[in-house]
Design an enzyme around this catalytic site. Structure first.
Site: not given
Ligand code: GLN
Length: 445
Positions: A52, A127, A151
């Site tokens: 990532k 994400s 994410s």
């Molecule tokens: N979808 C969640 C957010 O937008 C989680 C994102 C994540 O775990 N980095 O914050």
């Protein structure tokens, strides 16, 4: 093989922000040379990995999918990147994500979206959408992602792969670009549970460079994969199987729970009474921490600098042009929640709710070994379907967020299809008990 598959499918899937063909070939050639005179192999010897793009890689751009960091070349590796090199893995490239890990669809990338390999008109989740899509499409053997509110697990569920969020403190965050520091954890996305155990083994352990990294022993995760879950106590929170969960998802998860029962597990319904407040608490705490963490992107110390009339103007131009709209929304929410006069009403209150949520889990874990339920309320949605509706997007994290607030380990493992799209079963464990989480997931799989 990995490079050939990328050449074949990534024009459609677009999981990668950067393919480092030259670097990957060089690492592989070095391993070949090393192995010519030795029969020992690293734990992940020769396996191609995708990272990532919020994991710092020395000399390889690390953009967090933000225009603001489009040219950022770290001068050091994240601890996990060094650990993978020690395990003799080969880094193939950097994977797409929602900008600064804020989002659940990878549509917030400052460069381009990623497409779900199961159905290219759908999101891969986020994400860590690039990580999940790359594994699902066979472009890399495994990937690393980060999980602040779901994410790793949510994109794993959407793409039909395994995603593991370790206990907060299990894996060093050094060199992971911070989003919400009290929630962020790095973890693997893999094709199966055994692979997840291997990767977790390689990246776990205390690191003096991360003050929140825990001084706890790392067990042998592989020996936990016994296939035996007889007598294990499984809790199913009624809040995770209630309204708002798609019928198809519920059906697959109910079938999965039945299977656990048939294997000898004792399944009972429980309640996590404060889970209704998790999304609200998270969307105060995470943006608050993010607004502070992202203050460093001022055009001076990192990344792209825009021209301005004076210093303040330069900051303004850099941040206005560099950040995308979701990142700006979070910075505004977080700055507001932390401002004097509002701190007690919002941030402090959210921290208190966080404690109640943690205590809910503690109460259940006094009597049970794992908690299971769905990873997500729906299967992968269409690209563009939720992008103009932040609240719907935020509610999608309702089943994963409580786990981050409590700092617990959890895995998403594929449990069948609903209308042709993958469904994820989420298995949550006690703090630092990834071994049991992996054992259950492996026995189920
Ligand atoms: N979808 C969640 C957010 O937008 C989680 C994102 C994540 O775990 N980095 O914050």
């Amino acid at each position: 093989e990995s490079l050939a598959q990328i050449a074949k499918v990534d024009g459609d899937v677009r999981a990668f922000l950067k393919v480092d063909e030259e670097g990957a070939r060089k690492q592989a050639a070095e391993l070949d040379k090393k192995w010519a005179n030795s029969s020992t192999r690293g734990l992940l010897g020769g396996l191609p990995v995708g990272l990532k793009d919020n994991l710092c890689t020395e000399g390889l751009t690390t953009t967090c999918a933000s225009q603001l960091l489009a040219n950022y070349n770290p001068i050091y590796n994240a601890t996990v990147v060094d650990k993978l090199a020690e395990a003799e893995s080969v880094t193939v490239g950097k994977l797409n994500m929602d900008e600064f890990a804020m989002g659940g669809s990878t549509e917030n990338s400052g460069f381009h979206p990623t497409y779900n390999p199961w159905d290219l008109s759908r999101v891969p989740g986020g994400s860590s959408g690039g990580s999940a899509a790359a594994v699902a499409a066979g472009e890399v053997y495994y990937a690393l992602g980060s999980d602040t509110g779901g994410s790793i697990r949510q994109p794993a569920a959407f793409c039909g792969v395994v995603g593991l969020k370790p206990t907060y403190g299990r894996v060093s965050r050094y060199g992971l670009v911070a989003f919400a520091s009290s929630l962020d954890q790095i973890g693997p996305l893999t094709k199966n549970v055994e692979d997840a155990a291997y990767v977790l083994q390689a990246i776990s352990g205390h690191d003096a460079k991360d003050s929140t990294s825990a001084q706890v022993d790392v067990p042998d995760f592989l020996s936990a994969l016994t296939g035996d879950i007889k007598g294990l106590k499984v809790a199913v929170p009624k809040e995770m199987m209630g309204e708002g969960i798609d019928a198809g998802v519920k059906e697959r998860v109910q079938a999965a729970i039945k299977k656990l029962e048939q294997m000898g597990a004792v399944v009972e319904e429980v309640s996590l009474p404060h889970s209704d407040y998790a999304v609200a608490a998270y969307y105060l705490i995470a943006p608050a921490e993010a607004s502070s963490n992202l203050a460093r992107y001022d055009g001076v110390r990192y990344g792209v600098r825009k021209q301005g009339q004076n210093l303040l103007d330069m900051y303004l131009e850099t941040r206005s042009q560099g950040f995308g709209s979701e990142v700006k929304r979070r910075i505004m929410l977080g700055t507001y929640a932390l401002s004097s006069g509002y701190y007690d009403a919002y941030y402090l209150k959210a921290q208190k709710v966080r404690t109640l949520i943690r205590q809910d889990f503690e109460r259940v874990f006094a009597d049970y070994d794992v908690i299971v339920g769905p990873t997500t309320p729906t299967t992968a949605f269409k690209i563009g379907e939720n992008i103009n509706d932040p609240l719907t997007m935020y509610m999608n994290d309702i089943l994963t967020i409580p786990v981050n607030l409590a700092g617990l380990p959890a895995i998403s493992v594929p449990c069948g299809l609903a209308e042709g799209l993958p469904v994820g079963l989420q298995i949550i464990g006690k703090a630092f008990d990834e071994a049991t989480v992996l054992r259950v997931a492996h026995a189920f799989e």
